[in-house]
Design a protein around this motif. Sequence first.
Motif, PDB file in Angstrom:
ATOM      1  N   LEU A 271     -51.142 -67.670  -3.237  1.00 40.16           N
ATOM      2  CA  LEU A 271     -49.794 -67.107  -3.345  1.00 40.16           C
ATOM      3  C   LEU A 271     -49.506 -66.076  -2.258  1.00 40.16           C
ATOM      4  O   LEU A 271     -48.395 -65.987  -1.755  1.00 40.16           O
ATOM      5  N   THR A 272     -50.517 -65.292  -1.928  1.00 43.50           N
ATOM      6  CA  THR A 272     -50.266 -64.141  -1.061  1.00 43.50           C
ATOM      7  C   THR A 272     -50.688 -64.357   0.380  1.00 43.50           C
ATOM      8  O   THR A 272     -50.283 -63.602   1.254  1.00 43.50           O
TER       9      THR A 272
ATOM     10  N   LEU B 156     -37.860 -69.487   6.212  1.00 42.36           N
ATOM     11  CA  LEU B 156     -38.840 -69.289   7.273  1.00 42.36           C
ATOM     12  C   LEU B 156     -40.255 -69.342   6.731  1.00 42.36           C
ATOM     13  O   LEU B 156     -41.172 -69.820   7.387  1.00 42.36           O
ATOM     14  N   ASP B 157     -40.414 -68.836   5.530  1.00 45.99           N
ATOM     15  CA  ASP B 157     -41.742 -68.820   4.936  1.00 45.99           C
ATOM     16  C   ASP B 157     -42.230 -70.246   4.693  1.00 45.99           C
ATOM     17  O   ASP B 157     -43.392 -70.557   4.940  1.00 45.99           O
ATOM     18  N   ARG B 158     -41.334 -71.096   4.228  1.00 47.88           N
ATOM     19  CA  ARG B 158     -41.746 -72.499   4.068  1.00 47.88           C
ATOM     20  C   ARG B 158     -42.103 -73.100   5.423  1.00 47.88           C
ATOM     21  O   ARG B 158     -43.090 -73.808   5.574  1.00 47.88           O
ATOM     22  N   ARG B 159     -41.299 -72.752   6.419  1.00 45.52           N
ATOM     23  CA  ARG B 159     -41.522 -73.283   7.755  1.00 45.52           C
ATOM     24  C   ARG B 159     -42.867 -72.821   8.326  1.00 45.52           C
ATOM     25  O   ARG B 159     -43.620 -73.610   8.884  1.00 45.52           O
TER      26      ARG B 159
ATOM     27  N   ASN C 254     -43.270 -58.867   3.835  1.00 41.79           N
ATOM     28  CA  ASN C 254     -44.623 -58.649   4.310  1.00 41.79           C
ATOM     29  C   ASN C 254     -45.426 -59.916   4.377  1.00 41.79           C
ATOM     30  O   ASN C 254     -46.177 -60.135   5.319  1.00 41.79           O
ATOM     31  N   ARG C 255     -45.273 -60.732   3.386  1.00 42.49           N
ATOM     32  CA  ARG C 255     -46.026 -61.969   3.371  1.00 42.49           C
ATOM     33  C   ARG C 255     -45.607 -62.843   4.556  1.00 42.49           C
ATOM     34  O   ARG C 255     -46.443 -63.389   5.265  1.00 42.49           O
ATOM     35  N   LEU C 256     -44.308 -62.922   4.777  1.00 48.37           N
ATOM     36  CA  LEU C 256     -43.833 -63.713   5.908  1.00 48.37           C
ATOM     37  C   LEU C 256     -44.323 -63.140   7.234  1.00 48.37           C
ATOM     38  O   LEU C 256     -44.844 -63.860   8.085  1.00 48.37           O
ATOM     39  N   ALA C 257     -44.163 -61.834   7.400  1.00 49.85           N
ATOM     40  CA  ALA C 257     -44.546 -61.197   8.660  1.00 49.85           C
ATOM     41  C   ALA C 257     -46.022 -61.412   8.933  1.00 49.85           C
ATOM     42  O   ALA C 257     -46.431 -61.682  10.066  1.00 49.85           O
ATOM     43  N   ASP C 258     -46.803 -61.320   7.890  1.00 47.27           N
ATOM     44  CA  ASP C 258     -48.233 -61.524   8.010  1.00 47.27           C
ATOM     45  C   ASP C 258     -48.579 -62.933   8.441  1.00 47.27           C
ATOM     46  O   ASP C 258     -49.411 -63.152   9.322  1.00 47.27           O
TER      47      ASP C 258
END
Lengths: 157, 157
Positions: free
Chosen positions: A65-66, A143-146, B20-24
């Motif tokens: 998840l993280t 973006l996160d999915r990408r 944060n999760r995305l940036a990471d």
Amino acid sequence: MALTDQHTLQLDGFLPYVLNRLADRVSQDLSQIYATDYGLTIPEWRVIANIAEHETLHARTIVALTSMEKTKVSRAVNSLTERGLIRQQPSALDSRSRDLALTKAGTAMYRKLVPRVLAWEQELLNGLTSGEQRDLLRLVAKLDRRIQELVEESGGR
Amino acid sequence: MALTDQHTLQLDGFLPYVLNRLADRVSQDLSQIYATDYGLTIPEWRVIANIAEHETLHARTIVALTSMEKTKVSRAVNSLTERGLIRQQPSALDSRSRDLALTKAGTAMYRKLVPRVLAWEQELLNGLTSGEQRDLLRLVAKLDRRIQELVEESGGR
DNA sequence: CTAATATAGTTACATATGCAACTAATATTC
DNA sequence: GAATATTAGTTGCATATGTAACTATATTAG
């Protein structure tokens, strides 16, 4: 001043850079709440918040998840267990894992933290209209999915 | 499943967390370019990119621009100097500081990195329309100004 | 002009982190 | 149903990081 040519990166328009800087500043300021007042590190807080949201979880699920390192999760889980904030029970299906859950004390701490953390978020989001807030969350999720696609393509970590 | 009550944080809608999760994830994947192929750490890459954009800079300016710890900047600057990628000259106005600039080698490395890094960014942004890209940058910039206000109010780091 | 204060940057030390190697258990393959 | 490969989680070790203390220079106050 540097010339604006195609060989020079404009950092303020470079998404990875601005995203990281923002995330860092946000984390840093927010962490004062749980670090100073509750002695939690950032990984510990994330572990607690994830367990709270799902009632019970395996460490490996938190990793998924993280995207935190599994050693980071492992150490956070152990220190939280020692502090009596989470409880571990043998998993019925896979004896390598344990079911993680918040203890009474852990739940109590979490319950006290949530409103403060949400209030802080509200202050941060003050300057955005609710439409902008929605857009931002939507774009970040997209973006996160990408990025996860890209990571999978390239081999992942 | 956890109930959706007002006492439980929905992490996927909690901006500090998703940000944060995305940036990471973004940083992690992007860093493969400059870490694997050029042996640069993230702080080193940021120092180089900032110097390149401004031609010449003091360490303290990099600290202000990036919000990185001054020790982090100090160490990155020194290691880059040792590797011959940046050059330090005594500052005319303040002898505590030095003017930092890229060397030939540093500029060459930077020039090789920029197109690759931009190509990577393009891949990341693939799924967003150009309008969404603009919106995202605008919202991030807005939040960044806001978070800096909050940090100043609360005492800063 | 001198004393007191603040700032730029470095260093020392304690802590946090990431990677690789490991243990124990589970899944897969033949 | 062994033998082999994967997976969950931990540990050891080397490196990265943050905080506080320090040096040297600048700035401010009196």
